[in-house]
Design an enzyme around this catalytic site. Structure first.
Site, PDB file in Angstrom:
ATOM      1  N   HIS A 219       0.806  -1.216   0.000  1.00 27.01           N
ATOM      2  CA  HIS A 219       0.000   0.000   0.000  1.00 27.01           C
ATOM      3  C   HIS A 219       0.845   1.275   0.000  1.00 27.01           C
ATOM      4  O   HIS A 219       0.299   2.364  -0.162  1.00 27.01           O
ATOM      5  CB  HIS A 219      -0.937   0.000   1.209  1.00 27.01           C
ATOM      6  CG  HIS A 219      -2.172  -0.811   0.987  1.00 27.01           C
ATOM      7  ND1 HIS A 219      -2.147  -2.183   0.843  1.00 27.01           N
ATOM      8  CD2 HIS A 219      -3.486  -0.445   0.858  1.00 27.01           C
ATOM      9  CE1 HIS A 219      -3.376  -2.623   0.650  1.00 27.01           C
ATOM     10  NE2 HIS A 219      -4.202  -1.610   0.654  1.00 27.01           N
ATOM     11  N   SER A 223      -0.238  -0.909  -6.144  1.00 26.57           N
ATOM     12  CA  SER A 223      -0.115  -2.111  -6.967  1.00 26.57           C
ATOM     13  C   SER A 223       0.625  -1.821  -8.261  1.00 26.57           C
ATOM     14  O   SER A 223       0.512  -0.728  -8.833  1.00 26.57           O
ATOM     15  CB  SER A 223      -1.504  -2.678  -7.290  1.00 26.57           C
ATOM     16  OG  SER A 223      -2.183  -3.051  -6.119  1.00 26.57           O
ATOM     17  N   LYS A 247     -14.206  -8.563  -9.299  1.00 31.35           N
ATOM     18  CA  LYS A 247     -13.309  -9.377 -10.127  1.00 31.35           C
ATOM     19  C   LYS A 247     -12.658 -10.485  -9.298  1.00 31.35           C
ATOM     20  O   LYS A 247     -12.565 -11.647  -9.736  1.00 31.35           O
ATOM     21  CB  LYS A 247     -12.231  -8.491 -10.752  1.00 31.35           C
ATOM     22  CG  LYS A 247     -11.429  -9.159 -11.856  1.00 31.35           C
ATOM     23  CD  LYS A 247     -10.621  -8.129 -12.620  1.00 31.35           C
ATOM     24  CE  LYS A 247      -9.986  -8.762 -13.842  1.00 31.35           C
ATOM     25  NZ  LYS A 247      -9.328  -7.761 -14.693  1.00 31.35           N
ATOM     26  N   ASP A 248     -12.235 -10.133  -8.086  1.00 27.40           N
ATOM     27  CA  ASP A 248     -11.661 -11.151  -7.206  1.00 27.40           C
ATOM     28  C   ASP A 248     -12.713 -12.173  -6.791  1.00 27.40           C
ATOM     29  O   ASP A 248     -12.396 -13.349  -6.588  1.00 27.40           O
ATOM     30  CB  ASP A 248     -11.057 -10.499  -5.964  1.00 27.40           C
ATOM     31  CG  ASP A 248      -9.762  -9.767  -6.261  1.00 27.40           C
ATOM     32  OD1 ASP A 248      -9.080 -10.146  -7.222  1.00 27.40           O
ATOM     33  OD2 ASP A 248      -9.435  -8.812  -5.533  1.00 27.40           O
ATOM     34  N   GLU A 291       6.329 -34.127  -1.201  1.00 25.63           N
ATOM     35  CA  GLU A 291       5.118 -33.668  -1.862  1.00 25.63           C
ATOM     36  C   GLU A 291       5.483 -32.952  -3.163  1.00 25.63           C
ATOM     37  O   GLU A 291       6.590 -32.416  -3.316  1.00 25.63           O
ATOM     38  CB  GLU A 291       4.348 -32.717  -0.947  1.00 25.63           C
ATOM     39  CG  GLU A 291       3.629 -33.421   0.204  1.00 25.63           C
ATOM     40  CD  GLU A 291       2.328 -34.067  -0.242  1.00 25.63           C
ATOM     41  OE1 GLU A 291       2.398 -35.049  -1.011  1.00 25.63           O
ATOM     42  OE2 GLU A 291       1.258 -33.603   0.169  1.00 25.63           O
TER      43      GLU A 291
END
Length: 424
Positions: A219, A223, A247-248, A291
């Site tokens: 922040h 972004s 959108k998310d 894994e």
């Protein structure tokens, strides 16, 4: 990130005004993910994976806390307590499958998030701290996942713990004492299981703390975006809510469809069948593998099969495995190009899509393959290219490539793209 055109929190309800004065939590949320946080208007679905990673972390914490209420970290009963969760605890099978597949989902999302950083050079100034904290989060994830894999105390859990902790024994002088200290003995047993359980429970909260720092650091400069051009005017941004929350939300719905398909229809697809056999120190599995999300680094570890002067092959493999992640810390300074986005760096884009991506795909496959020829030779070639990409190719390309002209602003790039689409 503060802009003069950003919306500011102004509560109208008397209670909310009082709350804002005494504990400005609503203001914090509003400025962090609400209409008070302007975001570049051209973010695409590559930017959804940060939110998805946070959602996966919450799944792991919630399911992990409930599973810990029923798990017994004792070598005599750990395997049976896992089966008890699966068979006797109400919805225990779903919680365990959600947790196990949630770990895989978390790594899929984070690997994609990291790849977006490579593709759009999100590690460049002024966002170096965001990137460095992200690498710390990844290292903590690796440690947490390894310790969690040991807890079911199946065959692969026991032998995975023995092999991985055995790597520390390759460190000169302090290696063997360090290995004994980690395990609390000479082999994985009660002491190791208790230590791993404690750390596995604690580390997700440490990850959560670093994630908060990661978001805080984000922040400050704001972004990044697909063009790599910084925000210059109000028309370059839109409020985070409702544009990117919607959108998310769509990205989260798509993610949940795939995630729940694994949990309910193929919950063991990403696990190893040997882990449904109780741990037996006297029976070594034919093929010990970690894994799947460890496979690229496991392939790099096994690529070193010969001594180099007085340095044993095992130590070289251990150093290379850790260096494969630690090299990411130096990316902000290895890549000196003034242009961020690979959209405007044609040479870098080719090396990423036709060099780095096939290399990583090969490492993922080779890490799960048997430690025999020709897989070892291919692992050596892929490991060599992996380090060459970061230490040789990236610095040279950043100096010699001819980049495409950047748009003057984010708005110009968006309008040009929409105009071209309309013309078609």
């Amino acid at each position: 990130m503060s802009f003069p055109w950003a919306n500011h929190y102004q509560p109208t309800n008397p209670f909310m005004r009082w709350m804002d004065e005494k504990l400005p939590l609503p203001r914090f949320v509003y400025n962090a993910i609400g209409a008070g946080y302007p975001v570049p208007r051209n973010l695409n679905y590559w930017w959804n994976f940060g939110v998805l990673a946070g959602f996966c972390l919450m799944i792991q914490i919630v399911t992990g806390i409930i599973l810990a209420m029923h798990y017994a970290p004792n070598a005599l009963v750990a395997f049976d307590s896992t089966e008890h969760i699966m068979r006797d605890v109400n919805w225990g099978w779903m919680l365990r499958y959600a947790h196990a597949n949630g770990a895989s989902a978390f790594f899929v999302v984070v690997y994609t998030h990291i790849f977006r950083g490579f593709l759009f050079s999100s590690y460049k100034a002024p966002r170096e701290m965001i990137w460095l904290l992200g690498v710390v989060i990844f290292l903590l994830m690796m440690a947490t996942a390894f310790m969690g894999y040991v807890l079911p105390w199946g065959q692969m859990s026991f032998w995975g713990a023995k092999v991985i902790t055995g790597l520390f024994g390759a460190i000169p002088l302090v290696g063997e004492p360090l290995q004994i200290w980690l395990l609390g003995g000479f082999a994985p047993d009660n002491a190791a299981l208790n230590r791993f359980f404690s750390l596995h429970f604690l580390l997700p909260f440490v990850i959560l703390g670093v994630v908060i720092l990661h978001i805080w650091a984000l922040h400050i400069p704001g972004s990044s975006n697909p063009t790599g051009v910084e925000v210059k005017q109000e028309s370059d941004t839109v409020p985070f809510h409702p544009y990117y929350t919607a959108k998310d939300g769509f990205g989260l719905a798509a993610f949940l469809v795939i995630y729940t398909a694994f949990v309910f229809f193929m919950p063991n697809a990403l696990g190893h069948p040997d882990n449904y056999i109780p741990a037996n120190p006297l029976s070594t599995p034919a093929h010990i593998v970690p894994e799947w999300y460890f496979w690229p680094f496991y392939a790099i570890l096994r690529a070193f099969t010969f001594d180099f002067f007085f340095v044993p092959a095992k130590l070289l493999g251990v150093l290379a495995m850790f260096a494969a992640i630690l090299v990411w810390f130096f990316l902000p300074w290895l890549d000196t190009s003034p242009v961020r986005s690979a959209r405007y760096r044609p040479m870098l884009r080719k090396f990423i899509w036709f060099g780095f991506v096939p290399c990583m795909a090969a490492l993922f496959y080779l890490g799960g393959a048997p430690a025999e020829e020709p897989y070892v030779m291919f692992s050596q070639l892929a490991a060599a290219y992996y380090f060459a990409h970061f230490l040789i190719i990236l610095p040279i390309v950043s100096m010699i490539e001819k980049t495409k002209p950047l748009p003057n602003s984010i708005t110009e790039a968006v309008l040009a793209k929409n105009g071209a689409a309309a013309a078609e």
